[in-house]
Design an enzyme around this catalytic site. Structure first.
Site, PDB file in Angstrom:
ATOM      1  N   ASP A   1       0.821  -1.209   0.000  1.00 39.40           N
ATOM      2  CA  ASP A   1       0.000   0.000   0.000  1.00 39.40           C
ATOM      3  C   ASP A   1       0.858   1.263   0.000  1.00 39.40           C
ATOM      4  OD1 ASP A   1       0.915  -0.460   2.599  1.00 39.40           O
ATOM      5  OD2 ASP A   1      -1.058  -0.356   3.543  1.00 39.40           O
TER       6      ASP A   1
ATOM      7  N   ASP B   1       7.119   3.717   3.142  1.00 37.48           N
ATOM      8  CA  ASP B   1       7.316   4.717   4.194  1.00 37.48           C
ATOM      9  C   ASP B   1       8.806   4.716   4.565  1.00 37.48           C
ATOM     10  OD1 ASP B   1       6.616   6.529   6.228  1.00 37.48           O
ATOM     11  OD2 ASP B   1       6.118   4.963   7.642  1.00 37.48           O
TER      12      ASP B   1
ATOM     13  N   LYS C   1       5.895   7.871   0.544  1.00 37.79           N
ATOM     14  CA  LYS C   1       6.247   8.983   1.450  1.00 37.79           C
ATOM     15  C   LYS C   1       7.758   9.097   1.433  1.00 37.79           C
ATOM     16  CE  LYS C   1       2.973   8.384   5.232  1.00 37.79           C
ATOM     17  NZ  LYS C   1       2.913   8.028   6.669  1.00 37.79           N
TER      18      LYS C   1
ATOM     19  N   PHE D   1       0.163  10.786   8.413  1.00 34.40           N
ATOM     20  CA  PHE D   1      -0.395   9.438   8.560  1.00 34.40           C
ATOM     21  C   PHE D   1      -1.753   9.390   7.871  1.00 34.40           C
ATOM     22  CE2 PHE D   1      -2.451   5.830  10.441  1.00 34.40           C
ATOM     23  CZ  PHE D   1      -1.425   4.893  10.436  1.00 34.40           C
ATOM     24  N   VAL D   2      -1.882   8.493   6.910  1.00 31.85           N
ATOM     25  CA  VAL D   2      -3.103   8.445   6.097  1.00 31.85           C
ATOM     26  C   VAL D   2      -3.860   7.129   6.296  1.00 31.85           C
ATOM     27  CG1 VAL D   2      -2.304  10.045   4.317  1.00 31.85           C
ATOM     28  CG2 VAL D   2      -1.761   7.617   4.095  1.00 31.85           C
TER      29      VAL D   2
ATOM     30  N   ASP E   1      -4.917   1.408   7.167  1.00 32.77           N
ATOM     31  CA  ASP E   1      -5.698   1.431   8.399  1.00 32.77           C
ATOM     32  C   ASP E   1      -5.090   2.299   9.480  1.00 32.77           C
ATOM     33  OD1 ASP E   1      -3.437  -0.417   8.815  1.00 32.77           O
ATOM     34  OD2 ASP E   1      -4.389  -0.824  10.746  1.00 32.77           O
TER      35      ASP E   1
ATOM     36  N   ARG F   1     -10.008   0.917   6.518  1.00 34.04           N
ATOM     37  CA  ARG F   1      -9.491   0.328   5.277  1.00 34.04           C
ATOM     38  C   ARG F   1     -10.517   0.423   4.152  1.00 34.04           C
ATOM     39  NH1 ARG F   1      -4.706  -2.486   6.488  1.00 34.04           N
ATOM     40  NH2 ARG F   1      -4.646  -3.587   8.468  1.00 34.04           N
TER      41      ARG F   1
END
Ligand code: IMP
Ligand code: MG
Length: 192
Positions: A108, A111, A139, A160-161, A167, A173
């Site tokens: 997904d 990071d 990111k 933070f998404v 989630d 989600r």
């Protein structure tokens, strides 16, 4: 139905939408075209890192015009907080044989880079014909290990998404878009 303006949250718990449902849909079509071109004449073995990559993978592979084998691995590094609390750990392994196969690993979000670096290492040890990576979100500013995805949907800022597979404490989600939670909803004690 008219598409929603980007800045109006689709869910009462979001303070802002970073990527709308329509933007996701459009980008998935171009990503699938890039993937088709890269794997011309080849079969792919898609490995989704679940749960986060579940929705993205399901939508993306339906747009890929190549033969696809599908498998999943489960990796966890986040508990109920918005920062990583553990090193990524493999919680469930592959079931398909990937030796001499062209593997496309899907996550997904990229990071710190630790999750994908760990899973790519693991897969590379299984003698695939090739390994590439595809992420919906990148990111860049948060990288702790050097890692670039071969295919990336959207670059996003260091926030933070949630939504579209991502989630917070296993919630959100199912949102069709990607957005930022209202600060008051991050780390509520009742969501252990
Ligand atoms: P990395 O190992 O730090 O690159 O983290 C990748 C994993 O962390 C992803 O698969 C997500 O599960 C989780 N993650 C990182 N950033 C976010 C975020 O903003 N929202 C939700 N999950 C995130
Ligand atoms: Mg997660």
């Amino acid at each position: 139905m008219p598409s929603r303006p980007k800045k109006i949250p689709a869910h009462k718990d979001l303070e802002e939408i970073l990527v709308s449902e329509a933007q996701i849909k459009r980008r998935l079509a171009t990503l699938a075209a890039e993937i088709d071109k890269t794997y011309a004449g080849q079969e792919l073995t898609v490995i989704a890192i679940i749960n986060g990559a579940l929705l993205f993978t399901a939508d993306l592979i339906r747009l890929i015009n190549r033969p696809v084998r599908l498998d999943c691995v489960r990796v966890s590094s986040y508990r109920n907080s918005t920062t990583a609390v553990t090193e990524p750990q493999l919680r469930s392994n592959l079931t398909l044989d990937i030796q001499n196969r062209h593997v496309l690993l899907i996550d997904d979000i990229l990071d710190t880079g630790k999750t994908l670096a760990m899973v790519v290492d693991l897969i590379s040890g299984m003698n695939p014909a090739s390994v590439r990576t595809c992420v919906l979100l990148d990111k860049r500013g948060r990288r702790e290990v050097a890692f670039e995805a071969d295919f990336a949907g959207f670059e996003i800022p260091d926030r933070f998404v949630v939504g579209y597979g991502l989630d917070f404490a296993e919630r959100y989600r199912n949102l069709p878009c990607i957005g930022v939670l209202k600060p008051a909803l991050q780390n509520p004690p009742e969501w252990a």
